[in-house]
Design an enzyme around this catalytic site. Structure first.
Site, mmCIF file in Angstrom:
data_model
loop_
_atom_site.group_PDB
_atom_site.id
_atom_site.type_symbol
_atom_site.label_atom_id
_atom_site.label_comp_id
_atom_site.label_asym_id
_atom_site.label_seq_id
_atom_site.Cartn_x
_atom_site.Cartn_y
_atom_site.Cartn_z
ATOM 1 N N ASP A 233 0.992 -3.793 -3.058
ATOM 2 C CA ASP A 233 -0.089 -2.870 -3.384
ATOM 3 C C ASP A 233 -0.556 -3.010 -4.827
ATOM 4 O O ASP A 233 -0.665 -4.110 -5.344
ATOM 5 C CB ASP A 233 0.354 -1.452 -3.050
ATOM 6 N N THR A 234 -0.851 -1.880 -5.438
ATOM 7 C CA THR A 234 -1.374 -1.785 -6.794
ATOM 8 C C THR A 234 -0.918 -2.914 -7.738
ATOM 9 O O THR A 234 0.252 -3.211 -7.816
ATOM 10 C CB THR A 234 -0.887 -0.451 -7.406
#
Lengths: 382, 382
Positions: A193-194
């Site tokens: 993710d991020t």
């Protein structure tokens, strides 16, 4: 006195498949090189800020990471991005959420931060967070440098579309009847993710930033930890020990990254809570020297995991990188801390003294019953 | 044992003109009555939550307050609302930001909170914050009770349009040349901001909520403190003293309100910081008894005002109401605390024992040099 400068980036905490390892490593190395080049060319007050922005632009442009081009798709099959950037100057922060059609969300977050530095003729308080259409209209009003606005579909990759189709079908199936228990959940299958970056310039100024396409199949309009103040990134300068000519200002700075449980990261206010734990340690317990390992462990276990599990989350996922400058024995030391609850976390780092980026896919050992739920490690950079 | 139940509401911290005093007082009294009626009829786990929601609906529907119908207009002349609601169950929170065409933003925030309680068939983490168009599409999918979606212009009052025209003209003038220094800034002239409510049911469960039309002439897409986790409201149950049969669970609960400096309230994470200060006091300093006055003063002065002033804000504005249950001498006591930096703050409160709402426009004395920048007072409710 001019000091060394540093950069660290991450590609998210998650489950990195061996297949995509090479691509992710290359993206992280490129981001490090770009940021370090910026730090080495520039000598102004915004050097760390610019280097953080440029590192994240590289990660956003790379389709193998969930930010910018190649982001996870929402339930509606669209790309909606969150991003934030912060410096170690008090309150110097900008974020954007749920924006579509912006090639580099981090540039828009940076523009929000820059805009907030300009006094308003009527005394209106400038925004620190803009979302959705309003953020896009702000983007088109930014004079210099211009923010690239593109057709909303142009940020969708084939891979993202395939993932969306697969999981949308599985969701439809699940809503029609009981799920096959051998199927992984989205949380176990989706990519990292991020993404995030932290930089420290030669004068000791720091900046941190994050960018994310958010959860696969998220509801349109959902704001995740990458856009939320205090959740996804933090940059601070604390006087953890007396200022000396040799060491410059002592300071610490970090960015964090969440994978599948961004909401739990917001609830724990993870980034700011770690900042507070570090400051608290200094003020109350360690008389000038902070035990970073203890502070990270404390916040992850007693705040993030406890709160997540109380809400029935079985595998709360989060990862943090943290640049920490100085300890009592060696005031010029800089350490890169990494803490995560996921099977792996991918990081890279470089410095003016060791400019060739080191890339690491940190993988925790197979779990045992006695093992801590948080894997914490530190790398000495100088 | 069934205890008394309580409600407190506020119409914002700001500068309340004597002209609108009567209307604001009536709105606050109505909100109290509605919330108390809900608390007295219902005996379920969601009684406090429902009472908070209903109180804020009354305030949103009243055109004299800056929330829902009658909100301040954005720079583009539109209404965009923020709202949040939280209970004393860990992490039980929902918020919405920058939404147009929703008659009661607090009902939508409540729907986000309710939705997050339902397990997802694929293990997707439910959103805790939705914004803009995505929030509106979520609103139309809420099955029961339905959320009222109306034409976006229908929430604009004549008064809001007049205010907008006046300040837009002044802004155009200011951008063309130096401002007349005798003109007040928008901050000094606009009406009271964020509205909020806190309730406590007969079982001691608590809920807090806020709703706001945001700053006059704000940039579309701007998210303020009313939508931000940890900034605009907080509800918590802390064991500030040993549980006894007589007292039930001791707990505290509060909501906060900002006027012209929502961004500074976010930066200080005002609501959560107060919660932490109260818990910290208990754990570290007061061994079971919290000095609420000291905690409020500490957070307002050392965090909110310090950070705001470091950013050049001359008159940082914020107001808080806080329901606090129990102290060592009188474990059944309940006090309503009110702290604000503005010239006035309007509040109302009621309880099952004293059901007729008391309404107060708290006005601070004219400032002197030696006076504290924060006005703090407490009212004993039982």
């Amino acid at each position: 006195m001019q000091q060394d400068c540093f950069v660290a980036v991450h590609g998210g905490a998650g489950i990195l498949s061996r297949d995509s390892e090479g691509l992710v490593k290359q993206a992280l190395a490129n981001a490090c090189k770009t940021a370090l080049a910026t730090l080495q060319i520039r000598n102004d007050v915004n050097a760390a800020l610019a280097a953080t922005e440029e590192a994240i632009v590289v990660l956003e442009n790379d389709p193998c990471l969930n930010a910018g081009y190649g982001s996870n798709l929402t339930f509606a099959g669209t790309v909606e991005c969150d991003a934030a950037i912060m410096t170690s100057e008090p309150g110097d922060y900008g974020s954007i959420g749920a924006v579509s059609g912006i090639t580099n969300p981090i540039r828009l977050a940076r523009a929000v931060l820059d805009h907030a530095r300009i006094p308003d003729p009527l005394g209106r308080v400038p925004p620190m967070m803009l979302v959705s259409e309003g953020a896009t209209s702000f983007a088109s009003s930014v004079p210099q440098p211009p923010i690239a606005i593109v057709p909303v579909d142009s940020l969708i990759t084939l891979r993202a579309r395939q993932q969306w189709a697969k999981w949308k079908a599985r969701l439809d199936q699940a809503e029609a009847g009981p799920v096959d228990s051998t199927c992984p959940t989205t949380a176990e299958d989706q990519m990292q993710d991020t993404v995030g970056a932290i930089t420290c310039d030669r004068a000791g100024r720091m900046a941190a930033g994050v960018s994310s396409g958010g959860l696969l199949l998220k509801h349109p309009g959902r704001i995740g930890e990458a856009a939320m103040y205090g959740a996804g990134c933090w940059a601070s300068q604390t006087n953890r020990q007396p200022h000396t000519e040799a060491s410059g200002d002592s300071s610490n700075n970090f960015t964090i990254s969440g994978r599948s449980t961004g909401e739990d990261i917001v609830r724990a206010m993870l980034a700011r809570s770690i900042a507070r734990a570090l400051a608290y340690d200094q003020a109350e317990t360690f008389s000038g020297e902070v035990d970073v390992h203890e502070a990270l462990s404390e916040v992850f276990v007693n705040l993030f995991l406890k709160l997540s599990m109380a809400r029935g989350e079985l595998n709360p996922s989060a990862g943090v990188i943290l640049l920490d400058r100085g300890d009592a024995d060696n005031p010029r030391s800089v350490r890169l801390w990494c803490a995560f609850t996921t099977p792996s976390m991918s990081i890279a780092y470089a410095s003016s003294r060791h400019p060739s980026p080191k890339v690491k896919i940190l993988r925790r050992p197979t779990r045992t019953n006695t093992e801590s739920p948080v894997y914490i490690t530190a790398i000495t950079l100088s």
